[in-house]
Motif scaffolding. Structure first.
Motif, short mmCIF file in Angstrom:
data_model
loop_
_atom_site.label_atom_id
_atom_site.label_comp_id
_atom_site.label_asym_id
_atom_site.label_seq_id
_atom_site.Cartn_x
_atom_site.Cartn_y
_atom_site.Cartn_z
N TYR A 98 43.04 40.90 55.31
CA TYR A 98 43.67 39.60 55.12
C TYR A 98 45.18 39.65 55.23
O TYR A 98 45.80 38.66 55.61
CB TYR A 98 43.19 38.87 53.87
CG TYR A 98 43.46 39.44 52.52
CD1 TYR A 98 44.72 39.41 51.95
CD2 TYR A 98 42.42 39.94 51.76
CE1 TYR A 98 44.95 39.89 50.68
CE2 TYR A 98 42.63 40.41 50.48
CZ TYR A 98 43.90 40.39 49.94
OH TYR A 98 44.12 40.86 48.68
N THR A 99 45.80 40.79 54.95
CA THR A 99 47.24 40.85 55.17
C THR A 99 47.56 40.90 56.67
O THR A 99 48.49 40.24 57.13
CB THR A 99 47.86 42.05 54.46
OG1 THR A 99 47.17 43.23 54.82
CG2 THR A 99 47.83 41.87 52.97
N TYR A 114 45.70 33.55 54.40
CA TYR A 114 45.71 34.49 53.28
C TYR A 114 44.81 33.99 52.14
O TYR A 114 43.99 34.74 51.61
CB TYR A 114 47.14 34.68 52.79
CG TYR A 114 47.32 35.76 51.77
CD1 TYR A 114 47.46 37.09 52.17
CD2 TYR A 114 47.35 35.48 50.42
CE1 TYR A 114 47.62 38.09 51.24
CE2 TYR A 114 47.51 36.48 49.48
CZ TYR A 114 47.65 37.78 49.91
OH TYR A 114 47.80 38.78 48.99
N THR A 120 41.29 35.78 50.95
CA THR A 120 41.12 36.28 49.59
C THR A 120 39.97 35.56 48.88
O THR A 120 39.26 36.17 48.09
CB THR A 120 42.40 36.12 48.76
OG1 THR A 120 42.82 34.77 48.78
CG2 THR A 120 43.50 37.01 49.29
N ARG A 121 39.78 34.30 49.18
CA ARG A 121 38.68 33.55 48.57
C ARG A 121 37.34 34.09 49.02
O ARG A 121 36.37 34.10 48.27
CB ARG A 121 38.81 32.06 48.96
CG ARG A 121 37.72 31.17 48.39
CD ARG A 121 37.84 29.75 48.93
NE ARG A 121 37.78 29.69 50.37
CZ ARG A 121 36.65 29.66 51.09
NH1 ARG A 121 35.49 29.73 50.49
NH2 ARG A 121 36.69 29.59 52.40
N ASP A 148 36.71 37.19 49.77
CA ASP A 148 36.63 38.61 49.39
C ASP A 148 36.61 39.55 50.59
O ASP A 148 35.83 40.51 50.62
CB ASP A 148 35.40 38.88 48.51
CG ASP A 148 35.51 38.22 47.16
OD1 ASP A 148 36.65 38.08 46.68
OD2 ASP A 148 34.46 37.84 46.60
N LYS A 167 41.61 43.86 51.61
CA LYS A 167 43.04 43.55 51.48
C LYS A 167 43.79 43.82 52.77
O LYS A 167 44.65 43.05 53.18
CB LYS A 167 43.64 44.35 50.34
CG LYS A 167 45.09 44.04 50.11
CD LYS A 167 45.64 44.75 48.91
CE LYS A 167 47.12 44.47 48.85
NZ LYS A 167 47.61 44.15 47.58
#
Length: 110
Positions: free
Chosen positions: A34-35, A21, A25-26, A28, A31
């Motif tokens: 990455y979830t 995760y 997120t790092r 980019d 959403k």
């Protein structure tokens, strides 16, 4: 059925999911991606530990057969360490799979 791999999975699986995760997120990524990736890695990790717990001595016996080593006696420590190594190996493969698909797969960021 040995419960130690399941107890270890309660700590390792969330850590692996959090690692994925944070990395996603790092970098980019979307959403949704990455979830889903974090959930998939966490689920695969927990599933690996659960499979090791459920299969138990059968997994150890199969590994000895693959290595062509005779099984005379197995200590409880040897059994537990082999089950934990199996769960950790599945976790490492799941994280590696995320890393490869997020960098070189169809959803890789440009």
């Amino acid at each position: 059925m040995t419960l130690l791999p399941v107890v270890v999975a309660l700590f390792v699986s969330p850590a692996a999911a959090a690692l994925v995760y944070v990395d996603a997120t790092r970098r980019d990524l979307s959403k949704r991606y990455y979830t889903v990736a974090a959930f998939a890695v966490g689920l695969a990790s927990f599933g690996g530990f659960l499979a090791a717990s459920a299969l138990g001595s059968g997994l150890l016996s199969a590994s000895y057969r693959l290595l062509n080593q005779p099984v005379i006696a197995v200590t409880p420590l040897d059994l537990l360490l082999s089950l934990l190594c199996f769960g950790l190996a599945v976790t490492a493969l799941a994280v590696l799979g995320y890393g490869l698909t997020s960098r070189y797969g169809p959803l890789a960021s440009s």
